[in-house]
Design a protein around this motif. Structure first.
Motif, PDB file in Angstrom:
ATOM      1  N   ILE A 175       2.342  -3.893   9.506  1.00 49.46           N
ATOM      2  CA  ILE A 175       2.578  -2.677   8.741  1.00 49.46           C
ATOM      3  C   ILE A 175       1.346  -2.295   7.929  1.00 49.46           C
ATOM      4  O   ILE A 175       0.953  -1.120   7.876  1.00 49.46           O
ATOM      5  CB  ILE A 175       3.818  -2.838   7.841  1.00 49.46           C
ATOM      6  CG1 ILE A 175       5.066  -2.941   8.724  1.00 49.46           C
ATOM      7  CG2 ILE A 175       3.937  -1.699   6.838  1.00 49.46           C
ATOM      8  CD1 ILE A 175       6.321  -3.354   7.992  1.00 49.46           C
ATOM      9  N   ASP A 176       0.699  -3.257   7.312  1.00 45.88           N
ATOM     10  CA  ASP A 176      -0.502  -2.980   6.523  1.00 45.88           C
ATOM     11  C   ASP A 176      -1.596  -2.367   7.393  1.00 45.88           C
ATOM     12  O   ASP A 176      -2.197  -1.348   7.042  1.00 45.88           O
ATOM     13  CB  ASP A 176      -1.000  -4.267   5.863  1.00 45.88           C
ATOM     14  CG  ASP A 176      -2.110  -4.016   4.876  1.00 45.88           C
ATOM     15  OD1 ASP A 176      -1.900  -3.246   3.917  1.00 45.88           O
ATOM     16  OD2 ASP A 176      -3.202  -4.588   5.065  1.00 45.88           O
ATOM     17  N   LYS A 177      -1.814  -2.972   8.540  1.00 49.53           N
ATOM     18  CA  LYS A 177      -2.852  -2.467   9.451  1.00 49.53           C
ATOM     19  C   LYS A 177      -2.477  -1.087   9.992  1.00 49.53           C
ATOM     20  O   LYS A 177      -3.321  -0.186  10.055  1.00 49.53           O
ATOM     21  CB  LYS A 177      -3.063  -3.444  10.603  1.00 49.53           C
ATOM     22  CG  LYS A 177      -4.196  -3.050  11.512  1.00 49.53           C
ATOM     23  CD  LYS A 177      -4.488  -4.111  12.550  1.00 49.53           C
ATOM     24  CE  LYS A 177      -5.668  -3.665  13.411  1.00 49.53           C
ATOM     25  NZ  LYS A 177      -6.060  -4.684  14.362  1.00 49.53           N
ATOM     26  N   ALA A 178      -1.223  -0.905  10.366  1.00 50.42           N
ATOM     27  CA  ALA A 178      -0.780   0.377  10.918  1.00 50.42           C
ATOM     28  C   ALA A 178      -0.933   1.496   9.888  1.00 50.42           C
ATOM     29  O   ALA A 178      -1.408   2.594  10.213  1.00 50.42           O
ATOM     30  CB  ALA A 178       0.666   0.277  11.394  1.00 50.42           C
ATOM     31  N   LEU A 179      -0.528   1.237   8.655  1.00 46.63           N
ATOM     32  CA  LEU A 179      -0.659   2.252   7.621  1.00 46.63           C
ATOM     33  C   LEU A 179      -2.118   2.607   7.351  1.00 46.63           C
ATOM     34  O   LEU A 179      -2.478   3.786   7.227  1.00 46.63           O
ATOM     35  CB  LEU A 179       0.004   1.790   6.321  1.00 46.63           C
ATOM     36  CG  LEU A 179       1.517   1.871   6.280  1.00 46.63           C
ATOM     37  CD1 LEU A 179       2.057   1.196   5.021  1.00 46.63           C
ATOM     38  CD2 LEU A 179       1.976   3.316   6.323  1.00 46.63           C
ATOM     39  N   ASN A 180      -2.965   1.596   7.267  1.00 46.18           N
ATOM     40  CA  ASN A 180      -4.386   1.856   7.040  1.00 46.18           C
ATOM     41  C   ASN A 180      -5.017   2.643   8.173  1.00 46.18           C
ATOM     42  O   ASN A 180      -5.787   3.578   7.934  1.00 46.18           O
ATOM     43  CB  ASN A 180      -5.138   0.543   6.790  1.00 46.18           C
ATOM     44  CG  ASN A 180      -4.996   0.086   5.372  1.00 46.18           C
ATOM     45  OD1 ASN A 180      -5.338   0.808   4.438  1.00 46.18           O
ATOM     46  ND2 ASN A 180      -4.484  -1.107   5.195  1.00 46.18           N
ATOM     47  N   GLU A 181      -4.706   2.273   9.410  1.00 45.19           N
ATOM     48  CA  GLU A 181      -5.259   2.999  10.547  1.00 45.19           C
ATOM     49  C   GLU A 181      -4.766   4.438  10.580  1.00 45.19           C
ATOM     50  O   GLU A 181      -5.530   5.355  10.851  1.00 45.19           O
ATOM     51  CB  GLU A 181      -4.912   2.283  11.861  1.00 45.19           C
ATOM     52  CG  GLU A 181      -5.708   1.012  12.059  1.00 45.19           C
ATOM     53  CD  GLU A 181      -5.399   0.320  13.381  1.00 45.19           C
ATOM     54  OE1 GLU A 181      -4.684   0.898  14.230  1.00 45.19           O
ATOM     55  OE2 GLU A 181      -5.879  -0.817  13.545  1.00 45.19           O
ATOM     56  N   TYR A 182      -3.495   4.665  10.271  1.00 48.19           N
ATOM     57  CA  TYR A 182      -2.941   6.007  10.257  1.00 48.19           C
ATOM     58  C   TYR A 182      -3.623   6.860   9.182  1.00 48.19           C
ATOM     59  O   TYR A 182      -4.027   7.992   9.438  1.00 48.19           O
ATOM     60  CB  TYR A 182      -1.429   5.959  10.011  1.00 48.19           C
ATOM     61  CG  TYR A 182      -0.784   7.316  10.062  1.00 48.19           C
ATOM     62  CD1 TYR A 182      -0.288   7.817  11.245  1.00 48.19           C
ATOM     63  CD2 TYR A 182      -0.691   8.110   8.913  1.00 48.19           C
ATOM     64  CE1 TYR A 182       0.303   9.071  11.305  1.00 48.19           C
ATOM     65  CE2 TYR A 182      -0.108   9.367   8.964  1.00 48.19           C
ATOM     66  CZ  TYR A 182       0.379   9.847  10.160  1.00 48.19           C
ATOM     67  OH  TYR A 182       0.952  11.092  10.220  1.00 48.19           O
ATOM     68  N   ILE A 183      -3.759   6.301   7.988  1.00 43.21           N
ATOM     69  CA  ILE A 183      -4.393   7.038   6.896  1.00 43.21           C
ATOM     70  C   ILE A 183      -5.843   7.337   7.216  1.00 43.21           C
ATOM     71  O   ILE A 183      -6.326   8.459   7.010  1.00 43.21           O
ATOM     72  CB  ILE A 183      -4.253   6.258   5.575  1.00 43.21           C
ATOM     73  CG1 ILE A 183      -2.784   6.224   5.148  1.00 43.21           C
ATOM     74  CG2 ILE A 183      -5.134   6.866   4.478  1.00 43.21           C
ATOM     75  CD1 ILE A 183      -2.480   5.224   4.047  1.00 43.21           C
TER      76      ILE A 183
END
Length: 58
Positions: free
Chosen positions: A45-53
């Motif tokens: 989740i941390d990686k996915a959110l950062n990549e999306y942002i």
């Protein structure tokens, strides 16, 4: 490895609780992905959110 470096860089940061609802099927897919790839849900989740942002920042 880039993922290992990112994990080390983020290791010292304070974790905070967030809450979100996701579709049941999304959670199932995420759990399967985590199990198959030996990654924690937290890291996914941390990686996915950062990549999306990063991708959607102007």
């Amino acid at each position: 490895m880039p993922d290992e470096q990112a994990k080390e860089d983020a290791a010292g940061e304070e974790l905070v609780l967030i809450s979100a609802r996701v579709r049941k099927n999304t959670r199932k897919r995420a759990r399967v992905f985590c199990a198959e790839n030996d990654v924690s849900m937290q890291d996914l989740i941390d990686k996915a959110l950062n990549e999306y942002i990063d991708r959607h920042s102007t």
